[in-house]
Motif scaffolding. Structure first.
Motif, PDB file in Angstrom:
ATOM      1  N   GLY A 208       0.805  -1.215   0.000  1.00  0.00           N
ATOM      2  CA  GLY A 208       0.000   0.000   0.000  1.00  0.00           C
ATOM      3  C   GLY A 208       0.833   1.258   0.000  1.00  0.00           C
ATOM      4  N   LYS A 209       0.554   2.129   0.977  1.00  0.00           N
ATOM      5  CA  LYS A 209       1.289   3.384   1.109  1.00  0.00           C
ATOM      6  C   LYS A 209       2.402   3.293   2.147  1.00  0.00           C
ATOM      7  CE  LYS A 209      -2.591   6.281  -0.365  1.00  0.00           C
ATOM      8  NZ  LYS A 209      -3.463   7.450  -0.030  1.00  0.00           N
ATOM      9  N   GLY A 210       2.844   2.079   2.422  1.00  0.00           N
ATOM     10  CA  GLY A 210       3.934   1.890   3.366  1.00  0.00           C
ATOM     11  C   GLY A 210       5.223   2.532   2.870  1.00  0.00           C
ATOM     12  N   ARG A 211       6.083   2.858   3.798  1.00  0.00           N
ATOM     13  CA  ARG A 211       7.337   3.550   3.463  1.00  0.00           C
ATOM     14  C   ARG A 211       8.200   2.734   2.499  1.00  0.00           C
ATOM     15  NH1 ARG A 211      12.671   4.411   5.251  1.00  0.00           N
ATOM     16  NH2 ARG A 211      12.591   2.498   6.468  1.00  0.00           N
ATOM     17  N   LEU A 212       8.334   1.441   2.760  1.00  0.00           N
ATOM     18  CA  LEU A 212       9.162   0.611   1.892  1.00  0.00           C
ATOM     19  C   LEU A 212       8.506   0.404   0.532  1.00  0.00           C
ATOM     20  CD1 LEU A 212      10.381  -2.036   4.505  1.00  0.00           C
ATOM     21  CD2 LEU A 212      11.615  -0.037   3.634  1.00  0.00           C
ATOM     22  N   ALA A 213       7.182   0.401   0.489  1.00  0.00           N
ATOM     23  CA  ALA A 213       6.487   0.324  -0.791  1.00  0.00           C
ATOM     24  C   ALA A 213       6.744   1.590  -1.611  1.00  0.00           C
ATOM     25  CB  ALA A 213       4.991   0.125  -0.572  1.00  0.00           C
ATOM     26  N   ASP A 214       6.757   2.752  -0.947  1.00  0.00           N
ATOM     27  CA  ASP A 214       7.073   4.009  -1.642  1.00  0.00           C
ATOM     28  C   ASP A 214       8.498   3.997  -2.193  1.00  0.00           C
ATOM     29  OD1 ASP A 214       4.595   5.165  -1.340  1.00  0.00           O
ATOM     30  OD2 ASP A 214       5.129   6.306   0.463  1.00  0.00           O
ATOM     31  N   LEU A 215       9.425   3.465  -1.406  1.00  0.00           N
ATOM     32  CA  LEU A 215      10.811   3.399  -1.870  1.00  0.00           C
ATOM     33  C   LEU A 215      10.935   2.492  -3.099  1.00  0.00           C
ATOM     34  CD1 LEU A 215      12.653   3.282   1.564  1.00  0.00           C
ATOM     35  CD2 LEU A 215      12.919   5.034  -0.195  1.00  0.00           C
ATOM     36  N   ALA A 216      10.155   1.428  -3.126  1.00  0.00           N
ATOM     37  CA  ALA A 216      10.174   0.554  -4.302  1.00  0.00           C
ATOM     38  C   ALA A 216       9.643   1.294  -5.524  1.00  0.00           C
ATOM     39  CB  ALA A 216       9.352  -0.700  -4.027  1.00  0.00           C
ATOM     40  N   ARG A 217       8.619   2.106  -5.337  1.00  0.00           N
ATOM     41  CA  ARG A 217       8.080   2.878  -6.456  1.00  0.00           C
ATOM     42  C   ARG A 217       9.091   3.903  -6.966  1.00  0.00           C
ATOM     43  NH1 ARG A 217       2.979   1.631  -3.958  1.00  0.00           N
ATOM     44  NH2 ARG A 217       3.287   3.070  -2.226  1.00  0.00           N
ATOM     45  N   ILE A 218       9.816   4.513  -6.057  1.00  0.00           N
ATOM     46  CA  ILE A 218      10.855   5.463  -6.472  1.00  0.00           C
ATOM     47  C   ILE A 218      11.957   4.748  -7.245  1.00  0.00           C
ATOM     48  CG2 ILE A 218      12.666   6.999  -5.621  1.00  0.00           C
ATOM     49  CD1 ILE A 218      10.781   7.672  -3.276  1.00  0.00           C
ATOM     50  N   ALA A 219      12.368   3.596  -6.746  1.00  0.00           N
ATOM     51  CA  ALA A 219      13.460   2.852  -7.386  1.00  0.00           C
ATOM     52  C   ALA A 219      13.084   2.416  -8.800  1.00  0.00           C
ATOM     53  CB  ALA A 219      13.824   1.635  -6.538  1.00  0.00           C
ATOM     54  N   GLU A 220      11.814   2.122  -9.024  1.00  0.00           N
ATOM     55  CA  GLU A 220      11.382   1.662 -10.345  1.00  0.00           C
ATOM     56  C   GLU A 220      11.565   2.725 -11.416  1.00  0.00           C
ATOM     57  OE1 GLU A 220       7.386   0.474  -9.687  1.00  0.00           O
ATOM     58  OE2 GLU A 220       7.896  -1.456  -8.785  1.00  0.00           O
TER      59      GLU A 220
END
Length: 713
Positions: A208-220
């Motif tokens: 969801g909007k978890g911090r590590l999920a956001d980091l994965a979206r940035i890395a992509e």
């Protein structure tokens, strides 16, 4: 005329005055309002103007949140034709919301009239302008503000931003500085021992909007030039969750099935990082300075070694030779520990620091001091360690803060982008710069990023002609590096470390865990990773949570220690020793599935009653028992119970597990035995004497008979 001159003088002084604490898009970026009027900018295009006739569009909304309509409103632009002379002036403008430092000129063309704004309603606006309209001539960043006024007199709301002008005809061309984005992928420890998670929060962070999920979206979406700093312990934790795992709940551990989100996150992140430079922190991101100051010198080296082993969880070409200390600060003792590294060759030869940790040296010349205050130094410098020079890379604090706008800031993406363009342009326009400099942007290590803000800054940086994006590891010390004052580590920095009170039980757990490896002949403990998680910098300011994990790891170490134990001994199992000396058997059980080697020692606690001083090596195969015979000698004829302490020891003489008290019961038969022996000797002597006398009598009778026979004849 005098008033206008005075106002311009005040504005110039405010713009040129350096500040000691630079402000991120905080108070200045926040929306100011009066009478319930709110102003928000939604776009400023393009990022920078290249021609005097370039049309610049500013859009946004004005909202009346009050209960009464507001008549006679106008949205208009304030500007200055004087560019920022240095970054300190830019920061002053961004951080001051007062009218004193607002741009002095009001544009009559770039405005929009709002005859009346109804209560609790909003209206959109679009303003256009050109560099020629504002009289912009030179490359650089200029102050810009959008305001809402009533009856062209009273300012009701204002929002400051920047306008950057980069004419194609600028000569000489601006220096193209190298910029490295460093993005951390660091979490807090999620497990106690390797098999038990301390909570279930990791799942929420991965989805969801978890911090590590956001980091994965940035890395992509991040370009290959971005450098990621990754804690291998995070990937280790997520990997453990791809299989059935346990979660500590109160006094028991609940079993959980494999978590699908963990595998999905790992797959996504590994694919995203495939083309990027990746730097690994020491395993679990330990508080190295605290460990160095508390005598836990083994842990930093072990963290380096374990990080190198665990990088395969991320990808093959992960670097471990660059270290980013918590808070960006480190002292010479901790740096020396990392520079020495491990016997296997894992060591640190580059550190990423905060400007406060490595300030620039102050020149005694007034002119040089003025220039030093205005110019941005190159990021790379050299530090001396016991192992020779180490490269220090100093992050730019102003640029770094743009990656973390204040929570809840409306228009944060736009404001961060405009500030970033203005900062880097001002930096490129600094006087006296004839060669490219290296710059580093790095947010706080456990940041909570906005994917939109970060992705926007990365894309913007790639479009700016005065910047060249580069991986962190490619930055080298220039031929003429900035003069630095040396490492600075303040009392405040030391107070923020993990305390001695916190680390004392960690040291005890680490020592006991090491023993479990020694008896098996292994150089590393299976609890090394767990111990390093206890030393993580994540426990700074969260000692209570850390102590709960220390207790869990300590319990796990004790459980493993008890798998090797002395059996058949104790206060409720006395042994009887008949006679003056003898041997008492002691059994040691090995419930591990691997062989062990240790020593069994025994020492009498009552030497006046019983003597025993015994030490013997013992090797036991997995899931088997071994026995030793302990010799003992009775030293008293009175008899009674004596206590013998039996202790298992490692081969280097350290106690393993708790000692066992063995009760040895002596019977007191020694004095009676002496009486019996004495009586037996007396009887034997009497029998011998009787026999001698009988034989003499027999010989005497035989002689008398022979004499009578001779006389008869």
């Amino acid at each position: 005329m005098i008033r206008r001159t005075t106002l311009l003088a005040v504005l110039s002084a405010a713009l040129l005055a350096p500040i000691t604490v630079a402000a991120a898009p905080g108070p200045a970026a926040a929306i100011t309002s009066r009478q319930g009027v709110e102003l928000a900018l939604t776009s400023v295009t393009p990022d920078y103007a290249t021609e005097r006739a370039t049309e610049i569009k500013v859009t946004g909304t004005v909202r009346n949140s009050g209960s009464a309509p507001l008549p006679g409103l106008r949205v208009r632009v304030r500007y200055s034709s004087q560019r920022f002379t240095d970054r300190a002036a830019l920061s002053t403008f961004a951080g001051d919301a007062t009218t004193v430092t607002q741009p002095p000129n009001v544009s009559t063309q770039s405005s929009m009239v709002i005859p009346e704004l109804a209560a609790n309603s909003s209206v959109e606006f679009e303003l256009t302008m050109t560099p020629a309209q504002f009289g912009l001539t030179a490359f650089g960043a200029y102050p810009l503000a959008v305001e809402v006024v009533q009856w062209d007199a009273t300012q009701l709301a204002s929002q400051r931003t920047f306008l950057t002008y980069a004419p194609a005809t600028t000569q000489p061309r601006p220096v193209r500085n190298r910029l490295s984005f460093v993005l951390p992928l660091i979490d807090q420890p999620r497990r106690a021992d390797d098999g038990t998670f301390v909570d279930e929060e990791l799942v929420a962070e991965l989805t969801g909007k978890g911090r590590l999920a956001d980091l994965a979206r940035i890395a992509e979406t991040a370009p290959a030039s971005v450098t990621w700093v990754v804690d291998p312990a995070l990937f280790d934790d997520v990997q453990a969750m791809t299989k059935p795992f346990r979660v500590k709940k109160d006094d028991k551990a609940d079993q959980r099935p494999a978590e699908p989100a963990a595998g999905q996150w790992l797959t996504s992140m590994r694919a995203a990082l495939a083309d990027n430079a990746v730097i690994a922190t020491p395993y679990a991101d330990p508080d190295v300075t605290a460990l160095a100051h508390r005598g836990l010198d083994r842990q930093p080296a072990r963290a380096l070694e374990l990080a190198r082993q665990k990088t395969a969880l991320i990808k093959n070409d992960v670097l471990t030779s660059t270290y980013w200390p918590v808070g960006g600060v480190i002292d010479a003792d901790a740096l020396d520990l990392l520079a020495v590294g491990t016997p296997g060759g894992a060591r640190v030869d580059k550190v990423l620091l905060d400007p406060a940790a490595l300030p620039t040296a102050q020149d005694s010349s007034a002119a040089a001091t003025t220039f030093a205050a205005a110019a941005t130094p190159d990021a790379a410098a050299t530090l001396d360690t016991v192992m020779g020079p180490v490269t220090a890379l100093v992050a730019d604090s102003e640029l770094s803060r743009l990656l973390e706008p204040a929570p809840g800031t409306r228009g944060a993406t736009l404001l961060s982008r405009q500030r970033f363009v203005a900062e880097t342009a001002t930096l490129a326009a600094e006087p006296g710069q004839t060669r490219a400099r290296s710059l580093v942007m790095a947010p706080s290590r456990r940041w909570n990023p906005s994917p939109t803000v970060v992705s926007t800054l990365l894309k913007t940086a790639g479009r700016l002609p005065w910047l060249s994006l580069t991986p962190l590891d490619s930055i080298q010390v220039s031929a003429a590096p900035a003069q630095r004052a040396g490492l600075t580590y303040s009392d405040k920095d030391r107070k923020q470390e993990l305390s001695g009170k916190y680390l004392a039980p960690v040291q005890e757990v680490a020592a006991q865990a090491e023993l479990t490896a020694l008896i098996t002949g292994q150089s590393q403990s299976s609890f090394d990773a767990a111990v390093l998680r206890l030393t993580s910098s994540a426990w700074r300011g969260r000692a209570k949570a850390g102590r709960a994990v220390i207790e869990q790891v300590g319990d796990a170490v004790e459980d493993r220690t008890r798998l090797v134990s002395i059996t058949g001994a104790g206060p409720d199992q006395p042994r009887t020793l008949a006679g003056s000396e003898g041997e008492v058997p002691i059994s040691v059980k090995n419930e591990l599935d691997i062989p062990i080697s240790l020593h069994v020692t025994a020492r009498s606690d009552d030497p006046d009653l019983l003597e025993s001083d015994f030490r013997q090596p013992l090797h036991i195969n997995g899931e088997q028992s071994g026995t030793v015979q302990i010799p003992m000698t009775v030293t008293s004829s009175s008899g009674g119970d004596a206590t013998v302490t039996v202790q298992l020891m490692t081969t280097d003489g350290r106690p393993y597990g708790d000692p066992v008290k063995l009760i040895v019961r002596t019977t007191g038969y020694t004095g009676i035995a002496l009486v019996i022996v004495g009586c037996a000797l007396t009887v034997m002597l009497a029998a011998v004497v009787t026999r001698i006398l009988r034989r003499r009598s027999q010989r005497r009778g035989a002689r008398a008979a022979r004499t009578r026979e001779s006389e008869t004849v």
